[in-house]
Write an enzyme that holds these catalytic residues in place. Structure first.
Site, PDB file in Angstrom:
ATOM      1  N   SER A  72      -1.154  -3.495  10.225  1.00  0.00           N
ATOM      2  CA  SER A  72      -0.856  -4.338   9.106  1.00  0.00           C
ATOM      3  C   SER A  72       0.358  -5.286   9.349  1.00  0.00           C
ATOM      4  O   SER A  72       1.361  -4.468   9.993  1.00  0.00           O
ATOM      5  CB  SER A  72      -0.705  -3.618   7.996  1.00  0.00           C
ATOM      6  OG  SER A  72      -1.887  -2.903   7.806  1.00  0.00           O
TER       7      SER A  72
ATOM      8  N   ARG B 150       2.288 -12.030  -0.653  1.00  0.00           N
ATOM      9  CA  ARG B 150       1.068 -12.368   0.152  1.00  0.00           C
ATOM     10  C   ARG B 150       0.454 -13.688  -0.902  1.00  0.00           C
ATOM     11  O   ARG B 150       0.845 -13.994  -1.931  1.00  0.00           O
ATOM     12  CB  ARG B 150       0.259 -11.542   0.041  1.00  0.00           C
ATOM     13  CG  ARG B 150       0.699 -10.404   0.920  1.00  0.00           C
ATOM     14  CD  ARG B 150      -0.426  -9.371   1.496  1.00  0.00           C
ATOM     15  NE  ARG B 150       0.079  -8.289   2.321  1.00  0.00           N
ATOM     16  CZ  ARG B 150      -0.358  -8.204   3.350  1.00  0.00           C
ATOM     17  NH1 ARG B 150      -1.456  -8.782   3.862  1.00  0.00           N
ATOM     18  NH2 ARG B 150       0.079  -7.274   4.292  1.00  0.00           N
TER      19      ARG B 150
ATOM     20  N   CYS C 151       0.996  -7.439  11.872  1.00  0.00           N
ATOM     21  CA  CYS C 151       1.293  -7.337  13.040  1.00  0.00           C
ATOM     22  C   CYS C 151       0.531  -8.668  13.908  1.00  0.00           C
ATOM     23  O   CYS C 151       0.524  -8.734  15.178  1.00  0.00           O
ATOM     24  CB  CYS C 151       0.731  -6.042  13.899  1.00  0.00           C
ATOM     25  SG  CYS C 151       2.133  -4.812  13.645  1.00  0.00           S
TER      26      CYS C 151
ATOM     27  N   HIS D 239     -10.549  -2.727  11.545  1.00  0.00           N
ATOM     28  CA  HIS D 239      -9.393  -3.218  11.301  1.00  0.00           C
ATOM     29  C   HIS D 239      -9.015  -4.440  12.278  1.00  0.00           C
ATOM     30  O   HIS D 239      -8.209  -4.534  12.736  1.00  0.00           O
ATOM     31  CB  HIS D 239      -8.200  -2.574  10.800  1.00  0.00           C
ATOM     32  CG  HIS D 239      -7.161  -3.292  10.101  1.00  0.00           C
ATOM     33  ND1 HIS D 239      -5.571  -2.747  10.160  1.00  0.00           N
ATOM     34  CD2 HIS D 239      -6.829  -4.168   9.335  1.00  0.00           C
ATOM     35  CE1 HIS D 239      -4.702  -3.460   9.428  1.00  0.00           C
ATOM     36  NE2 HIS D 239      -5.576  -4.331   8.824  1.00  0.00           N
TER      37      HIS D 239
ATOM     38  N   TYR E  75      -1.753  -3.591  -6.705  1.00  0.00           N
ATOM     39  CA  TYR E  75      -1.651  -4.195  -5.390  1.00  0.00           C
ATOM     40  C   TYR E  75      -2.893  -4.359  -4.608  1.00  0.00           C
ATOM     41  O   TYR E  75      -3.515  -3.317  -4.451  1.00  0.00           O
ATOM     42  CB  TYR E  75      -0.387  -3.586  -4.631  1.00  0.00           C
ATOM     43  CG  TYR E  75      -0.459  -3.823  -3.190  1.00  0.00           C
ATOM     44  CD1 TYR E  75       0.266  -5.336  -2.826  1.00  0.00           C
ATOM     45  CD2 TYR E  75      -0.870  -3.123  -2.159  1.00  0.00           C
ATOM     46  CE1 TYR E  75       0.438  -5.775  -1.744  1.00  0.00           C
ATOM     47  CE2 TYR E  75      -1.075  -3.738  -0.900  1.00  0.00           C
ATOM     48  CZ  TYR E  75      -0.304  -5.136  -0.537  1.00  0.00           C
ATOM     49  OH  TYR E  75      -0.288  -5.424   0.657  1.00  0.00           O
TER      50      TYR E  75
ATOM     51  N   ARG F 240       0.699  -1.181   0.035  1.00  0.00           N
ATOM     52  CA  ARG F 240      -0.089   0.179  -0.088  1.00  0.00           C
ATOM     53  C   ARG F 240       0.797   1.293  -0.024  1.00  0.00           C
ATOM     54  O   ARG F 240       2.147   1.323   0.425  1.00  0.00           O
ATOM     55  CB  ARG F 240      -0.914  -0.073   1.314  1.00  0.00           C
ATOM     56  CG  ARG F 240      -2.202  -0.900   1.123  1.00  0.00           C
ATOM     57  CD  ARG F 240      -3.197  -0.771   2.512  1.00  0.00           C
ATOM     58  NE  ARG F 240      -2.380  -1.132   3.480  1.00  0.00           N
ATOM     59  CZ  ARG F 240      -1.988  -0.443   4.522  1.00  0.00           C
ATOM     60  NH1 ARG F 240      -1.928   0.965   4.454  1.00  0.00           N
ATOM     61  NH2 ARG F 240      -1.089  -0.883   5.529  1.00  0.00           N
TER      62      ARG F 240
ATOM     63  N   LYS G  70      -9.721  -2.754   1.645  1.00  0.00           N
ATOM     64  CA  LYS G  70      -9.544  -1.457   2.743  1.00  0.00           C
ATOM     65  C   LYS G  70     -10.431  -0.313   2.142  1.00  0.00           C
ATOM     66  O   LYS G  70     -10.827   0.307   2.973  1.00  0.00           O
ATOM     67  CB  LYS G  70      -7.937  -1.071   2.667  1.00  0.00           C
ATOM     68  CG  LYS G  70      -7.230  -2.402   3.136  1.00  0.00           C
ATOM     69  CD  LYS G  70      -7.646  -2.605   4.572  1.00  0.00           C
ATOM     70  CE  LYS G  70      -7.114  -4.116   4.713  1.00  0.00           C
ATOM     71  NZ  LYS G  70      -5.945  -3.907   5.760  1.00  0.00           N
TER      72      LYS G  70
ATOM     73  N   ASP H 111      -8.981  -9.891   9.030  1.00  0.00           N
ATOM     74  CA  ASP H 111      -8.549  -8.538   8.864  1.00  0.00           C
ATOM     75  C   ASP H 111      -9.341  -7.457   9.056  1.00  0.00           C
ATOM     76  O   ASP H 111      -9.284  -6.461   9.582  1.00  0.00           O
ATOM     77  CB  ASP H 111      -8.087  -8.616   7.269  1.00  0.00           C
ATOM     78  CG  ASP H 111      -7.314  -7.379   6.950  1.00  0.00           C
ATOM     79  OD1 ASP H 111      -6.276  -7.321   7.703  1.00  0.00           O
ATOM     80  OD2 ASP H 111      -7.817  -6.710   5.916  1.00  0.00           O
TER      81      ASP H 111
HETATM   82  P1  GTP Z   1      -2.238  -7.526   7.335  1.00  0.00           P
HETATM   83  O1  GTP Z   1      -2.791  -8.668   6.413  1.00  0.00           O
HETATM   84  O2  GTP Z   1      -1.255  -6.991   6.756  1.00  0.00           O
HETATM   85  O3  GTP Z   1      -3.356  -6.809   8.019  1.00  0.00           O
HETATM   86  O4  GTP Z   1      -1.233  -8.319   8.674  1.00  0.00           O
HETATM   87  P2  GTP Z   1      -1.677  -9.066   9.924  1.00  0.00           P
HETATM   88  O5  GTP Z   1      -1.974  -8.405  10.986  1.00  0.00           O
HETATM   89  O6  GTP Z   1      -3.000 -10.175   9.438  1.00  0.00           O
HETATM   90  O7  GTP Z   1      -0.592  -9.947  10.011  1.00  0.00           O
HETATM   91  P3  GTP Z   1      -0.065 -11.778  10.226  1.00  0.00           P
HETATM   92  O8  GTP Z   1      -0.716 -12.505  11.015  1.00  0.00           O
HETATM   93  O9  GTP Z   1       0.025 -11.824   8.720  1.00  0.00           O
HETATM   94  O10 GTP Z   1       1.445 -11.515  10.874  1.00  0.00           O
HETATM   95  C1  GTP Z   1       2.511 -10.955  10.257  1.00  0.00           C
HETATM   96  C2  GTP Z   1       3.883 -10.805  10.886  1.00  0.00           C
HETATM   97  O11 GTP Z   1       3.765 -11.093  12.339  1.00  0.00           O
HETATM   98  C3  GTP Z   1       4.752 -12.302  10.587  1.00  0.00           C
HETATM   99  O12 GTP Z   1       5.699 -11.873  10.196  1.00  0.00           O
HETATM  100  C4  GTP Z   1       4.330 -13.343  11.727  1.00  0.00           C
HETATM  101  O13 GTP Z   1       5.456 -14.095  11.916  1.00  0.00           O
HETATM  102  C5  GTP Z   1       4.433 -12.404  12.748  1.00  0.00           C
HETATM  103  N1  GTP Z   1       3.836 -12.711  14.202  1.00  0.00           N
HETATM  104  C6  GTP Z   1       2.459 -12.936  14.067  1.00  0.00           C
HETATM  105  N2  GTP Z   1       2.051 -13.496  15.252  1.00  0.00           N
HETATM  106  C7  GTP Z   1       3.164 -13.418  16.104  1.00  0.00           C
HETATM  107  C8  GTP Z   1       3.331 -13.784  17.348  1.00  0.00           C
HETATM  108  O14 GTP Z   1       2.510 -13.970  18.339  1.00  0.00           O
HETATM  109  N3  GTP Z   1       4.586 -13.438  17.856  1.00  0.00           N
HETATM  110  C9  GTP Z   1       5.654 -12.870  17.167  1.00  0.00           C
HETATM  111  N4  GTP Z   1       6.817 -12.567  17.666  1.00  0.00           N
HETATM  112  N5  GTP Z   1       5.308 -12.654  15.673  1.00  0.00           N
HETATM  113  C10 GTP Z   1       4.202 -12.650  15.371  1.00  0.00           C
HETATM  114  C1  SPV Z   2      -3.053  -4.572   5.169  1.00  0.00           C
HETATM  115  O1  SPV Z   2      -1.906  -3.829   4.802  1.00  0.00           O
HETATM  116  O2  SPV Z   2      -3.453  -4.304   6.527  1.00  0.00           O
HETATM  117  C2  SPV Z   2      -3.537  -5.726   4.400  1.00  0.00           C
HETATM  118  C3  SPV Z   2      -3.020  -6.037   3.321  1.00  0.00           C
HETATM  119  O3  SPV Z   2      -4.411  -6.253   5.228  1.00  0.00           O
HETATM  120  S1  SPV Z   2      -3.777  -4.884   2.013  1.00  0.00           S
HETATM  121  O4  SPV Z   2      -5.057  -5.347   1.708  1.00  0.00           O
HETATM  122  O5  SPV Z   2      -3.171  -4.632   0.954  1.00  0.00           O
HETATM  123  O6  SPV Z   2      -4.114  -3.472   2.821  1.00  0.00           O
HETATM  124 MN    MN Z   3      -4.889  -5.632   7.179  1.00  0.00          MN
END
Ligand code: GTP
Ligand code: SPV
Ligand code: MN
Length: 581
Positions: free
Chosen positions: A246, A365, A248, A224, A195, A67, A204, A273
């Protein structure tokens, strides 16, 4: 008489001049046809079909991998309504400037008319949108991410009530890239990017930026947040929504698999999400997942961190910007097993174990259907949604923020969300690892002035006779040596168990200046490599550090001037007072 949709498609075709117009029906045959065409044009590449049936690789333009928040605008008639949290352009100026980029943009291309529903097909909370796009990758991705095609056009009928989204990949040049939101007209214009968050307009742009704007007008919340249900050994299921910025941890937490030590628990995924949450007649908050698929981060995903999604993405999945092994299977950093000796990296270049660059892009992704996830809740398409008992706010914070704590009440909980900050990630272009304020994980997604958004949260809470309890969590606290103190992932269930115990009034807590913290006995660490000392560090509240943090919170609130609700200023003062005593 043409329908409002037909009239609008016609108008947009006059502007963009496509060679053909294809009305998407969302059928399997259509998906196959578009896929075949993209394989022929090189937009998609086949992965090993024996190991990954129906899976493909897409490589995006290297300048179009995340983004782009600086190119994202909210175009309200009054600048103050967009607020300091958004880039703003006056609607007329935006239309003139970006209209010029759309003019003739689809010449020699097909325009896909993509009707979609955000939310379960029959839910009264669901909304219809139509995206016009010149990207077949976007059209097929929308089929995975939303209820796309005939179901949506049937629901729309000849109504004028739908979100209009016009999208062209343009020339993919970031200098000519704009993601525009016109909330007063429920209109989206996106040009110059293919993207996810910039181009799959249901996500979003519609479900969060326009969604949050509509939610304020109509008295609900577009957030979110992931949604999950935790079934405990007694068979009781408690639903939790959680906002993390995002990349996290939403996808990971939403699909958590209880470790063997946590017998009798089961986590059910409702969403990973976005949550649309409405006050119900029973005074509770009810959540639906507006999406039908996952657009998840690949790096770091493996059988240990997220076995459910690893199973989900074995079929019917489009991988974007991952690497490929000589065997034709996808690869990214942090996948299971030893890394391959050689691969083709995300840009199509040869990569070896000795390479100093990443094989997969850090924001690579997968786009995959939610229904394939083994943990999907039987309630995930319930048109009424699920009742939320707890809301978690969690950032990525190396210091200060304890593993978990609970707010004193709703207003204090809104304060905890409003003061959230987190280290930036690769999900958006720009520096990674910089702590920035990200209230409720909505900084990039709130479609109006964040001061008004805080006031809206306070208002919604007042209307709930049985509101969710609000918590802050932080899986990312580090030791002075820079090691994560908490194992995370599946073990996060131990923290969720404390949350459940609090929600059901089954455990006491220590009252501290920042909120209710677990007693050390409240977090079960049996069998974990977490010593009593480490748990103490995880739950530590350093009054001096906290006192130093408050001026930064106030400075942030100051940005919103008279839009900032007085209740949150009062929370600042109350916190300061508690820290001094
Ligand atoms: P978006 O799709 O961008 O909104 O992201 P999301 O919030 O769904 O994040 P996602 O679950 O894909 O996690 C992304 C990153 O966080 C990865 O690198 C994971 O390995 C890391 N991560 C997730 N959960 C944990 C956790 O409990 N501990 C640690 N240390 N890292 C974590
Ligand atoms: C984020 O960035 O929080 C996502 C991926 O979930 S996107 O749909 O590209 O915003
Ligand atoms: Mn997201």
């Amino acid at each position: 008489m043409p329908t409002p949709l037909e009239r609008w498609v016609d108008e947009c075709a006059q502007l963009t001049r496509p060679k053909n117009i294809h009305w998407c029906d969302g059928s399997e045959a259509e998906y196959q046809k578009l896929t075949k065409e993209m394989l022929a044009s090189g937009t998609l590449m086949e992965l090993n079909q024996r190991e990954y049936p129906g899976c493909y690789l897409h490589r995006s333009d290297p300048s179009d991998v995340a983004r782009t928040e600086h190119l994202t605008f909210v175009c309200t008639s009054k600048k103050d309504d967009a607020g300091p949290n958004n880039n703003w352009m006056p609607p007329a100026e935006a239309k003139e400037k970006v209209g010029a980029l759309f003019s003739g943009a689809m010449k020699d291309r097909t325009m896909y008319v993509v009707p979609y529903i955000m939310g379960p097909t029959t839910s009264r909370y669901s909304q219809v949108g139509v995206e016009l796009t010149d990207s077949p990758y976007v059209a097929v991705s929308m089929r995975t991410m939303t209820r796309m095609g005939k179901v949506a056009s049937d629901r729309l009928g000849s109504s004028d009530h739908f979100v209009r989204g016009l999208h062209s990949i343009g020339d993919l040049n970031p200098d000519r890239r704009f993601i525009l939101h016109f909330p007063e007209e429920r209109l989206l214009w996106s040009v110059g990017s293919g993207y996810g968050g910039n181009a799959l307009l249901g996500k979003k742009c519609h479900a969060l930026r326009l969604g949050s704007y509509m939610a304020r007008e109509e008295g609900w919340l577009a957030e979110h947040m992931l949604i999950l249900g935790i079934e405990d050994p007694s068979g009781r299921t408690t639903y939790v929504a959680a906002a993390f910025p995002s990349a996290c941890g939403k996808t990971n937490l939403a699909m958590l698999v209880p470790p063997v030590s946590q017998k009798g628990y089961k986590v059910w995924t409702v969403g990973e999400d976005i949550a649309w949450m409405h006050p119900g007649p029973d005074g509770r908050l009810w959540a639906i997942n507006p999406e039908a698929g996952f657009f998840g981060v690949a790096p770091g995903t493996n059988m240990k961190t997220n076995p459910n999604v690893m199973r989900t993405i074995r079929t019917n999945t489009i991988f974007t910007n991952v690497a490929v092994t000589p065997h034709g299977t996808p690869y990214w950093e942090g996948m299971d097993g030893p890394p391959p000796h050689e691969a083709i990296d995300w840009q199509g270049k040869p990569w070896t174990l000795d390479s100093t660059t990443k094989a997969a892009h850090p924001n690579s992704r997968f786009t995959t259907p939610a229904r394939q996830c083994p943990a999907m809740s039987p309630e995930w398409e319930n048109p009424d949604g699920v009742p939320i008992s707890a809301i978690l706010f969690g950032g990525r914070r190396a210091s200060l923020i304890p593993l978990v704590y609970q707010s004193f009440n709703w207003q204090h909980g809104v304060f905890l969300g409003a003061t959230m900050a987190s280290e930036t990630t690769a999900a958006a272009t720009g520096a990674v690892g910089v702590v920035r304020r990200d209230p409720m994980a909505m900084l990039p997604f709130c479609g109006y002035n964040m001061g008004d958004y805080f006031a809206h949260w306070l208002r919604v809470g007042k209307g709930l006779t049985n509101p969710p309890q609000i918590f802050r969590v932080n899986w990312f606290r580090m030791s002075p040596e820079g090691k994560y103190l908490w194992p995370g992932f599946g073990e996060n269930l131990r923290v969720l168990r404390w949350v459940l115990n609090r929600v059901h009034g089954e455990v006491g807590a220590a009252e501290t200046p920042i909120g209710y913290l677990p007693y050390f006995s409240g977090i079960d660490v049996t069998g974990l490599d977490v010593s009593a000392g480490t748990l103490k560090e995880l739950l530590d509240v350093d009054k001096k550090e906290w006192a130093e943090a408050v001026p930064g919170q106030k400075e942030y609130f100051q940005k919103y001037g008279d839009r900032m609700p007085k209740e949150l200023w009062q929370e600042c003062e109350a916190l300061e007072k508690r820290l001094q005593s």
